[in-house]
Write a protein that holds these residues in place. Structure first.
Motif, short mmCIF file in Angstrom:
data_model
loop_
_atom_site.label_atom_id
_atom_site.label_comp_id
_atom_site.label_asym_id
_atom_site.label_seq_id
_atom_site.Cartn_x
_atom_site.Cartn_y
_atom_site.Cartn_z
N ASN A 94 -55.77 -96.86 -31.75
CA ASN A 94 -55.18 -95.53 -31.71
C ASN A 94 -54.02 -95.31 -30.70
OD1 ASN A 94 -57.01 -94.35 -33.48
ND2 ASN A 94 -58.42 -93.79 -31.71
N PRO A 95 -52.81 -95.41 -31.19
CA PRO A 95 -51.52 -95.31 -30.31
C PRO A 95 -51.41 -93.82 -29.63
CG PRO A 95 -50.80 -95.26 -32.67
CD PRO A 95 -52.16 -95.38 -32.52
N LYS A 96 -51.02 -94.00 -28.51
CA LYS A 96 -50.61 -92.54 -27.70
C LYS A 96 -49.19 -92.07 -28.36
CE LYS A 96 -53.20 -93.83 -23.58
NZ LYS A 96 -53.29 -93.98 -22.21
N PRO A 97 -49.14 -90.89 -28.41
CA PRO A 97 -47.81 -90.28 -28.67
C PRO A 97 -46.84 -90.54 -27.80
CG PRO A 97 -49.52 -88.72 -29.10
CD PRO A 97 -50.27 -89.88 -28.34
N LYS A 145 -26.67 -93.40 -34.09
CA LYS A 145 -26.52 -92.04 -33.36
C LYS A 145 -27.71 -91.39 -33.87
CE LYS A 145 -21.52 -92.16 -32.92
NZ LYS A 145 -19.97 -91.55 -33.27
N GLY A 146 -28.27 -90.45 -33.06
CA GLY A 146 -29.25 -89.57 -33.36
C GLY A 146 -29.79 -88.95 -32.23
N TYR A 147 -31.01 -88.41 -32.36
CA TYR A 147 -31.53 -87.42 -31.16
C TYR A 147 -33.08 -87.88 -30.89
CZ TYR A 147 -33.01 -84.70 -35.20
OH TYR A 147 -33.18 -84.78 -36.50
N PHE A 148 -33.76 -87.54 -29.93
CA PHE A 148 -35.20 -87.60 -29.73
C PHE A 148 -35.65 -86.12 -30.08
CE2 PHE A 148 -33.97 -90.77 -26.54
CZ PHE A 148 -34.55 -91.83 -26.99
N LYS A 149 -36.88 -86.34 -30.84
CA LYS A 149 -37.61 -85.10 -31.33
C LYS A 149 -38.18 -84.47 -29.84
CE LYS A 149 -40.04 -86.69 -35.40
NZ LYS A 149 -41.34 -86.86 -36.15
N LYS A 150 -38.28 -83.06 -29.95
CA LYS A 150 -38.73 -82.52 -28.62
C LYS A 150 -40.03 -82.66 -28.23
CE LYS A 150 -35.67 -78.33 -29.40
NZ LYS A 150 -35.69 -76.68 -29.30
N ASP A 151 -40.75 -82.72 -29.26
CA ASP A 151 -42.33 -83.12 -28.97
C ASP A 151 -42.71 -84.57 -28.95
OD1 ASP A 151 -42.88 -80.37 -28.54
OD2 ASP A 151 -43.15 -80.07 -30.78
N LEU A 152 -43.48 -85.04 -28.19
CA LEU A 152 -44.21 -86.62 -28.42
C LEU A 152 -44.67 -86.62 -29.75
CD1 LEU A 152 -45.76 -87.19 -24.80
CD2 LEU A 152 -43.49 -87.61 -25.66
N GLY A 153 -44.47 -87.84 -30.36
CA GLY A 153 -45.34 -88.15 -31.57
C GLY A 153 -45.49 -89.60 -31.88
N ILE A 154 -45.74 -89.97 -33.17
CA ILE A 154 -45.52 -91.02 -33.64
C ILE A 154 -44.98 -91.24 -34.86
CG2 ILE A 154 -47.27 -93.14 -34.66
CD1 ILE A 154 -49.34 -91.73 -33.02
#
Length: 61
Positions: free
Chosen positions: A45-48, A27-36
């Motif tokens: 270099n991975p894309k966020p 259980k949880g949630y997604f961060k509001k902003d894209l990230g790594i």
């Protein structure tokens, strides 16, 4: 996917590296902003992207 804080079980330490399938309930949630995710290692270099923070985790037997 990463744990929301260090008090929660680390999903990367549950799997023994051999036995499949491994079933987890999170259980949880997604961060509001894209990230790594923290501690994510890769070549190049991975894309966020979307990062899921889990607040509860349990292994389903």
């Amino acid at each position: 996917m990463e744990r929301a804080n260090n008090k929660i079980l680390d999903a990367n330490k549950i799997w023994d590296g051999k036995t499949l399938p491994l079933k987890l309930r999170v259980k949880g949630y997604f961060k509001k902003d894209l990230g790594i995710p923290r501690n994510f290692s890769t070549k190049g270099n991975p894309k966020p992207g979307k990062v899921f923070l889990y607040t509860k985790i349990e292994e389903i037997k």
